[in-house]
Design a protein around this motif. Structure first.
Motif: not given
Length: 69
Positions: A40-42, A60-64, A67-69
């Motif tokens: 969804q974010m992409l 959540g840390h892995q998701v963050t 998304l940063r990559e």
């Protein structure tokens, strides 16, 4: 109108957050797992991500980090 993604696997919690935000005029979308949240974010331009740290497939840390990559 601001768009907010709610990444939460507990339906009652997600619904509670969504109802509160919608009542104040925000547009919300719920993702029930990390992969859905990332997709969804992409794919859509969101203004805010409310991210559960304990999603079933990734935290959540892995998701963050993804998304940063």
């Amino acid at each position: 109108m601001y768009r907010i993604l709610i990444a939460e696997d507990e339906a009652r919690i997600a619904s509670f957050i969504q109802k509160g935000l919608n009542s104040h005029g925000f547009m919300t979308v719920i993702a029930v797992n990390a992969e859905e949240a990332i997709a969804q974010m992409l794919g859509v331009d969101f203004d805010l991500l409310i991210l559960d740290l304990g999603l079933p497939d990734k935290n959540g840390h892995q998701v963050t980090e993804e998304l940063r990559e």
